[in-house]
Design a protein around this motif. Structure first.
Motif, PDB file in Angstrom:
ATOM      1  N   GLY A  17       4.160   9.627  -1.256  1.00 55.49           N
ATOM      2  CA  GLY A  17       4.261   8.183  -1.382  1.00 55.49           C
ATOM      3  C   GLY A  17       3.021   7.456  -0.909  1.00 55.49           C
ATOM      4  N   THR A  18       2.930   6.217  -1.296  1.00 53.46           N
ATOM      5  CA  THR A  18       1.775   5.397  -0.923  1.00 53.46           C
ATOM      6  C   THR A  18       1.608   5.309   0.586  1.00 53.46           C
ATOM      7  OG1 THR A  18       2.038   4.080  -2.936  1.00 53.46           O
ATOM      8  CG2 THR A  18       0.725   3.105  -1.173  1.00 53.46           C
ATOM      9  N   SER A  19       2.713   5.249   1.326  1.00 52.39           N
ATOM     10  CA  SER A  19       2.630   5.129   2.782  1.00 52.39           C
ATOM     11  C   SER A  19       1.968   6.340   3.420  1.00 52.39           C
ATOM     12  CB  SER A  19       4.035   4.934   3.378  1.00 52.39           C
ATOM     13  OG  SER A  19       4.862   6.046   3.097  1.00 52.39           O
ATOM     14  N   SER A  20       1.967   7.476   2.717  1.00 51.24           N
ATOM     15  CA  SER A  20       1.299   8.674   3.231  1.00 51.24           C
ATOM     16  C   SER A  20      -0.160   8.747   2.802  1.00 51.24           C
ATOM     17  CB  SER A  20       2.034   9.935   2.753  1.00 51.24           C
ATOM     18  OG  SER A  20       3.381   9.936   3.177  1.00 51.24           O
ATOM     19  N   LEU A  21      -0.564   7.886   1.884  1.00 52.09           N
ATOM     20  CA  LEU A  21      -1.929   7.886   1.366  1.00 52.09           C
ATOM     21  C   LEU A  21      -2.761   6.722   1.886  1.00 52.09           C
ATOM     22  CD1 LEU A  21      -1.069   8.693  -2.359  1.00 52.09           C
ATOM     23  CD2 LEU A  21      -2.024  10.279  -0.677  1.00 52.09           C
ATOM     24  N   ILE A  22      -2.078   5.654   2.303  1.00 51.49           N
ATOM     25  CA  ILE A  22      -2.757   4.450   2.762  1.00 51.49           C
ATOM     26  C   ILE A  22      -2.361   4.166   4.204  1.00 51.49           C
ATOM     27  CG2 ILE A  22      -3.136   1.987   2.336  1.00 51.49           C
ATOM     28  CD1 ILE A  22      -4.128   3.720   0.063  1.00 51.49           C
ATOM     29  N   LEU A  23      -3.346   3.958   5.046  1.00 55.22           N
ATOM     30  CA  LEU A  23      -3.089   3.643   6.452  1.00 55.22           C
ATOM     31  C   LEU A  23      -2.525   2.229   6.584  1.00 55.22           C
ATOM     32  CD1 LEU A  23      -6.442   5.096   7.800  1.00 55.22           C
ATOM     33  CD2 LEU A  23      -4.170   6.079   8.202  1.00 55.22           C
ATOM     34  N   PRO A  24      -1.872   1.929   7.707  1.00 54.70           N
ATOM     35  CA  PRO A  24      -1.320   0.577   7.897  1.00 54.70           C
ATOM     36  C   PRO A  24      -2.352  -0.537   7.769  1.00 54.70           C
ATOM     37  CG  PRO A  24      -0.398   2.076   9.522  1.00 54.70           C
ATOM     38  CD  PRO A  24      -1.464   2.844   8.798  1.00 54.70           C
ATOM     39  N   ASN A  25      -3.623  -0.216   8.032  1.00 60.54           N
ATOM     40  CA  ASN A  25      -4.668  -1.241   7.918  1.00 60.54           C
ATOM     41  C   ASN A  25      -5.199  -1.389   6.489  1.00 60.54           C
ATOM     42  OD1 ASN A  25      -6.255   1.014   7.560  1.00 60.54           O
ATOM     43  ND2 ASN A  25      -7.475   0.753   9.419  1.00 60.54           N
ATOM     44  N   GLY A  26      -4.618  -0.623   5.547  1.00 61.53           N
ATOM     45  CA  GLY A  26      -5.022  -0.716   4.149  1.00 61.53           C
ATOM     46  C   GLY A  26      -6.112   0.250   3.735  1.00 61.53           C
TER      47      GLY A  26
END
Length: 267
Positions: A17-26
């Motif tokens: 998923g995107t949450s595993s590819l993109i850090l919380p800071n974007g």
């Protein structure tokens, strides 16, 4: 206790998923992408047939253009997806190349899997790639398939796409990497006493009611979409493990039958 059925798995779909590819800071989670490439390449070397279903095109597009908010305008989302998909595949190609693993790209839309001839062509292409020891990397063609975004859906999201791909190639197992350790009886980020389900044998109305809403600002999925994906697999007598994408190396232990995440199987 060992999950013995999983020990027989040879054809495996991994959905990230995107949450595993993109850090919380974007920013892009480069270490996760690198580790994913390492683990999947290692599995391929050991004789497993591996397919990667990836999200993240829009999230990566936001990063490329230094935007911190997903736009609501469909044309802008399409543009971001087009920009981000190129960058995402470039990253995957570089990372997998480090481990001498060749990859390919397939961008699907729902009509491809709905119509018999195009579905057969997709199946043939995937089987040919796997026979060549190539790892296909699949995403929805977000630049033209607006149904995947913020509207009434067909694929719905890439959780469902992962299940449809698993069905398309008759995979033995779908491993779904999310931002949570598995399915819990309540939100573990809010309740300290939340308990994880080790196994799920049926998608009930109670489970659906328990599931939360949509995912992060970069992605579209939530727990409801993962249950919908599991339901597709149940209908095809297939299996799924939902686990945390922050621990990519758990994939190898899952395939060894260890009790990690939530195991969805009907028997």
């Amino acid at each position: 206790m060992t999950r013995k059925n999983i020990l027989q798995a040879k054809r495996i779909v991994v959905k990230i998923g995107t949450s595993s590819l993109i850090l919380p800071n974007g920013k892009i989670n480069l270490s996760n992408i690198d580790e994913l490439a390492f683990v999947l390449s290692d599995l391929n070397n050991k004789g497993y047939e591996v397919i990667l279903v990836t999200s993240g095109a829009i999230g990566v597009g936001l990063n490329v253009l230094n935007m911190d908010k997903r736009p609501s305008d469909i044309a802008q989302q399409q543009a971001l997806a087009s920009i981000g998909q190129v960058e995402l595949m470039s990253l995957y190609t570089q990372m997998f190349h480090r481990y001498s693993q060749k990859v390919s790209q397939l961008l699907l839309t729902r009509d491809v899997t709905d119509f018999p001839l195009s579905r057969e062509n997709a199946e043939n292409a995937l089987n040919a790639l796997l026979a060549l020891n190539i790892i296909p990397i699949i995403n929805e063609n977000d630049a033209i398939a607006v149904d995947e975004m913020d509207h009434q859906t067909k694929f719905g999201d890439n959780d469902k796409l992962g299940a449809i791909v698993a069905k398309l190639v008759d995979a033995d197992l779908l491993i779904m990497l999310s931002d949570i350790d598995g399915l819990f009886d309540k939100n573990p980020t809010l309740y300290d006493d939340a308990k994880i389900f080790s196994e799920i044998h049926e998608i009930t109305d109670g489970l659906r009611a328990m599931a939360g809403g949509a995912g992060s600002r970069f992605g579209t999925g939530g727990m409801t979409s993962k249950l919908s994906a599991a339901q597709i697999l149940f209908e095809n007598q297939q299996e799924m493990v939902l686990t945390n994408g922050a621990r990519i190396r758990d994939i190898r232990e899952i395939i060894e039958g260890k009790e990690i995440g939530t195991y969805f199987h009907s028997n």
